[in-house]
Motif scaffolding. Sequence first.
Motif, PDB file in Angstrom:
ATOM      1  N   GLU A   2       2.071   6.346   8.614  1.00  0.00           N
ATOM      2  CA  GLU A   2       3.724   6.680   8.355  1.00  0.00           C
ATOM      3  C   GLU A   2       4.602   6.001   9.409  1.00  0.00           C
ATOM      4  OE1 GLU A   2       5.143  10.455   6.802  1.00  0.00           O
ATOM      5  OE2 GLU A   2       3.193  10.295   5.292  1.00  0.00           O
ATOM      6  N   THR A   3       4.484   6.064  10.938  1.00  0.00           N
ATOM      7  CA  THR A   3       5.097   5.832  12.413  1.00  0.00           C
ATOM      8  C   THR A   3       5.508   3.496  12.056  1.00  0.00           C
ATOM      9  OG1 THR A   3       3.743   5.334  14.011  1.00  0.00           O
ATOM     10  CG2 THR A   3       4.845   7.078  13.547  1.00  0.00           C
ATOM     11  N   MET A   4       3.327   3.390  11.053  1.00  0.00           N
ATOM     12  CA  MET A   4       4.101   1.967  11.404  1.00  0.00           C
ATOM     13  C   MET A   4       4.171   1.666  10.087  1.00  0.00           C
ATOM     14  SD  MET A   4      -0.337   1.808  11.759  1.00  0.00           S
ATOM     15  CE  MET A   4      -0.535   0.743  10.943  1.00  0.00           C
ATOM     16  N   HIS A   5       4.968   2.385   8.716  1.00  0.00           N
ATOM     17  CA  HIS A   5       5.337   2.375   7.823  1.00  0.00           C
ATOM     18  C   HIS A   5       6.996   2.549   7.420  1.00  0.00           C
ATOM     19  CE1 HIS A   5       1.599   0.262   6.398  1.00  0.00           C
ATOM     20  NE2 HIS A   5       0.885   0.871   6.762  1.00  0.00           N
ATOM     21  N   PRO A   6       7.827   2.427   8.534  1.00  0.00           N
ATOM     22  CA  PRO A   6       8.397   3.342   7.842  1.00  0.00           C
ATOM     23  C   PRO A   6       9.818   3.115   7.128  1.00  0.00           C
ATOM     24  CG  PRO A   6       9.218   0.808   8.578  1.00  0.00           C
ATOM     25  CD  PRO A   6       7.838   1.304   8.665  1.00  0.00           C
ATOM     26  N   LEU A  29       7.780   4.266   4.397  1.00  0.00           N
ATOM     27  CA  LEU A  29       7.824   5.674   3.690  1.00  0.00           C
ATOM     28  C   LEU A  29       8.120   7.125   4.626  1.00  0.00           C
ATOM     29  CD1 LEU A  29       5.355   7.397   1.860  1.00  0.00           C
ATOM     30  CD2 LEU A  29       3.663   6.538   3.983  1.00  0.00           C
ATOM     31  N   ALA A  30       8.177   6.837   5.688  1.00  0.00           N
ATOM     32  CA  ALA A  30       8.763   7.890   6.817  1.00  0.00           C
ATOM     33  C   ALA A  30      10.298   8.038   6.044  1.00  0.00           C
ATOM     34  CB  ALA A  30       9.049   7.223   8.220  1.00  0.00           C
ATOM     35  N   ASP A  31      10.930   6.897   5.978  1.00  0.00           N
ATOM     36  CA  ASP A  31      12.741   7.220   5.102  1.00  0.00           C
ATOM     37  C   ASP A  31      12.728   7.381   4.170  1.00  0.00           C
ATOM     38  OD1 ASP A  31      13.270   6.333   7.460  1.00  0.00           O
ATOM     39  OD2 ASP A  31      13.856   3.874   7.020  1.00  0.00           O
ATOM     40  N   ALA A  32      11.407   7.467   3.188  1.00  0.00           N
ATOM     41  CA  ALA A  32      11.493   8.339   2.190  1.00  0.00           C
ATOM     42  C   ALA A  32      11.362   9.807   2.238  1.00  0.00           C
ATOM     43  CB  ALA A  32      10.255   6.995   1.188  1.00  0.00           C
ATOM     44  N   LEU A  54       0.900  -1.980  -0.103  1.00  0.00           N
ATOM     45  CA  LEU A  54       0.301   0.156   0.599  1.00  0.00           C
ATOM     46  C   LEU A  54       0.749   1.040  -0.373  1.00  0.00           C
ATOM     47  CD1 LEU A  54      -2.415  -1.066   2.551  1.00  0.00           C
ATOM     48  CD2 LEU A  54      -2.786  -0.883   0.299  1.00  0.00           C
ATOM     49  N   LEU A  55       2.215   0.983  -0.021  1.00  0.00           N
ATOM     50  CA  LEU A  55       3.251   2.191  -0.196  1.00  0.00           C
ATOM     51  C   LEU A  55       2.774   3.525  -1.255  1.00  0.00           C
ATOM     52  CD1 LEU A  55       6.093   0.608   1.913  1.00  0.00           C
ATOM     53  CD2 LEU A  55       4.347   1.568   2.647  1.00  0.00           C
ATOM     54  N   PHE A  56       2.904   3.268  -2.009  1.00  0.00           N
ATOM     55  CA  PHE A  56       2.672   4.032  -3.615  1.00  0.00           C
ATOM     56  C   PHE A  56       1.323   4.854  -3.107  1.00  0.00           C
ATOM     57  CE2 PHE A  56       5.026   1.221  -6.211  1.00  0.00           C
ATOM     58  CZ  PHE A  56       6.226   2.592  -5.996  1.00  0.00           C
ATOM     59  N   ASP A  57       0.305   4.275  -2.482  1.00  0.00           N
ATOM     60  CA  ASP A  57      -1.085   4.958  -2.248  1.00  0.00           C
ATOM     61  C   ASP A  57      -0.954   5.623  -0.789  1.00  0.00           C
ATOM     62  OD1 ASP A  57      -3.515   4.025  -4.416  1.00  0.00           O
ATOM     63  OD2 ASP A  57      -3.316   2.213  -3.759  1.00  0.00           O
ATOM     64  N   LEU A  58      -0.464   5.338  -0.090  1.00  0.00           N
ATOM     65  CA  LEU A  58      -0.115   6.060   1.361  1.00  0.00           C
ATOM     66  C   LEU A  58       0.852   7.247   0.729  1.00  0.00           C
ATOM     67  CD1 LEU A  58       0.422   3.552   4.347  1.00  0.00           C
ATOM     68  CD2 LEU A  58      -1.434   4.400   3.586  1.00  0.00           C
ATOM     69  N   LEU A  68      10.075   5.067  -3.346  1.00  0.00           N
ATOM     70  CA  LEU A  68       9.668   5.957  -3.179  1.00  0.00           C
ATOM     71  C   LEU A  68      10.013   7.526  -3.409  1.00  0.00           C
ATOM     72  CD1 LEU A  68       7.459   4.177   0.161  1.00  0.00           C
ATOM     73  CD2 LEU A  68       7.160   4.947  -2.038  1.00  0.00           C
ATOM     74  N   ALA A  69      10.842   7.872  -2.746  1.00  0.00           N
ATOM     75  CA  ALA A  69      11.348   8.766  -2.464  1.00  0.00           C
ATOM     76  C   ALA A  69      11.272   9.518  -3.833  1.00  0.00           C
ATOM     77  CB  ALA A  69      13.045   9.396  -2.152  1.00  0.00           C
ATOM     78  N   VAL A  70      11.717   9.178  -5.101  1.00  0.00           N
ATOM     79  CA  VAL A  70      11.580   9.751  -5.990  1.00  0.00           C
ATOM     80  C   VAL A  70      10.495  10.045  -6.057  1.00  0.00           C
ATOM     81  CG1 VAL A  70      12.222   8.645  -8.834  1.00  0.00           C
ATOM     82  CG2 VAL A  70      14.007   8.574  -6.882  1.00  0.00           C
ATOM     83  N   SER A  71       9.114   8.654  -6.086  1.00  0.00           N
ATOM     84  CA  SER A  71       8.235   9.529  -6.878  1.00  0.00           C
ATOM     85  C   SER A  71       6.747  10.363  -5.888  1.00  0.00           C
ATOM     86  CB  SER A  71       6.979   7.770  -6.324  1.00  0.00           C
ATOM     87  OG  SER A  71       7.681   7.189  -6.918  1.00  0.00           O
ATOM     88  N   LEU A  72       7.327  10.614  -4.813  1.00  0.00           N
ATOM     89  CA  LEU A  72       7.298  11.672  -4.016  1.00  0.00           C
ATOM     90  C   LEU A  72       7.828  12.459  -4.441  1.00  0.00           C
ATOM     91  CD1 LEU A  72       7.964  10.437   0.103  1.00  0.00           C
ATOM     92  CD2 LEU A  72       5.785  11.010  -1.587  1.00  0.00           C
ATOM     93  N   LEU A  73       9.124  12.928  -4.959  1.00  0.00           N
ATOM     94  CA  LEU A  73       9.347  14.221  -5.420  1.00  0.00           C
ATOM     95  C   LEU A  73       9.338  14.267  -6.586  1.00  0.00           C
ATOM     96  CD1 LEU A  73      11.315  16.804  -4.928  1.00  0.00           C
ATOM     97  CD2 LEU A  73      12.874  15.345  -6.424  1.00  0.00           C
ATOM     98  N   ALA A  74       8.769  13.698  -7.939  1.00  0.00           N
ATOM     99  CA  ALA A  74       8.155  13.391  -8.825  1.00  0.00           C
ATOM    100  C   ALA A  74       7.047  14.152  -8.313  1.00  0.00           C
ATOM    101  CB  ALA A  74       8.341  12.994  -9.961  1.00  0.00           C
TER     102      ALA A  74
END
Length: 463
Positions: free
Chosen positions: A383-387, A389-392, A306-310, A447-453
């Motif tokens: 996000e605390t449940m999904h490290p 995503l937090a790292d990204a 589910l990370l992309f959706d989150l 995830l980080a690249v997707s977030l920035l994009a």
Amino acid sequence: MVPRGSSSAATLADMTEAVLTYRAASTAAIGAVEIDLLLSASSPDPSLFFDGFLLHAEQAAVALLQLAKVARTRFYLPPSMVAARIAAADPVVTASADRLRFESFSLCCGVAARFDALSGGLDRPPASNGTTNVDLNPPVRDLLADVRGDEPLHLAVGTNVTVTTMTASVVEHRVPLSTRWVRGFAEAQASSAALARRFTVPAGQARRFVRGLPATSGSRSVLYVIQGRDGLRLTATSQAGSVPLGGANRLRTIEPLLGYADSLTVYGPATPGSGVSSWQVDLPDGRFVLTLSPNSMRGFSGEGGLLFDLADDQAADDALVLSTLLDFTPVIDPTRIARLAGLDVGRIRPALAHLAAAGRVGYDAAEGAYFTRALPWDRTLLETMHPRLADARALVHQGAVTVSGDRATVTSAGNVYVLRRSGDSWICSCPWHGQHGGSRGPCKHVLAVSLLASDLEGRDGRR
């Protein structure tokens, strides 16, 4: 973790290892003609949301016992882990409209079990909607094990909790539910939504197949199930229409229920790549569903599906709107809820993914639809449940990500990882991506690249 017997109710946002605490525990009482099981409500409203009989008593008792067995079982124990570190959790029950749903996870979080008592299996519909925990501790299990034939089995969902037999009385205390189960709910839902029905076989064929499965974990390799002229059989290689079966011994959990079944319906991945499978025991007026992770060593709680959706902030905002509209319907109609929310129907699935990540939404493959359950939801806790995503998000905040066309770089822990776009996806040079590809969700660099994009696209759109 909230101590047993604590007088205060807690939500998922209240603690580091978040737990869901119910306001009372459960009770069972046996008399000359009936057995009572009283379930505790998570709602502050003390009124009962179900007070009636399960009409297939022996079948329901066996289903609940298997559900409890899953919750007490660790199908895989890493060599470095002590088995007693994680205590067994108690199953969760949701009353909604015309049914009761009971759900549990194994201690290793690699097996999800669900028992649906449908309208024909209840003497009346639930009076109201709600979600609670179900204590199936030894005294209650002993009572259920003694149910035979058509003996009345009565369930009442309320606040007082006492287990009583003709000779004894037992009080159960409230039980916390860890975030590990919430993550399991989320990932099992995501995996189930990606499955398709492969075949249905009569109960007799299902019994022969399950009885022939290994009793222990044995080989770590994944086997495959195909439907032959005489029923189901195992094969070592994937074939068109076959269903993966990792940790085949785990499927033996359904064996006690097959004597009550009409048939067994099997679900497998709709597209190649996933090793998840779901096994649905079709019962008179009910279903018992066992969903298995790709193998015994993998649990649903860490899959990352589910990370992309989150990572989608728009979906998070939409989820806030949807959370006020969920009405315990056993079948969520995306078109209807989109109309109520004033959203485009295409925005509903990502929003549901956010709610699923908090355990608020599940998926029923038999009906091809989402359903709701009432667990506390705190957007900030996700996000605390999904490290990953937090790292990204931290990498983006640190300026460690650069994107140029179809190439990107991420600097993390002194290493520079190179990413390239392949169709709609990114391929990363990190060891995680090399080992898992996209089978366990994206790595933190993707995830980080997707977030920035996404952020850059949003800025361009606002100009």
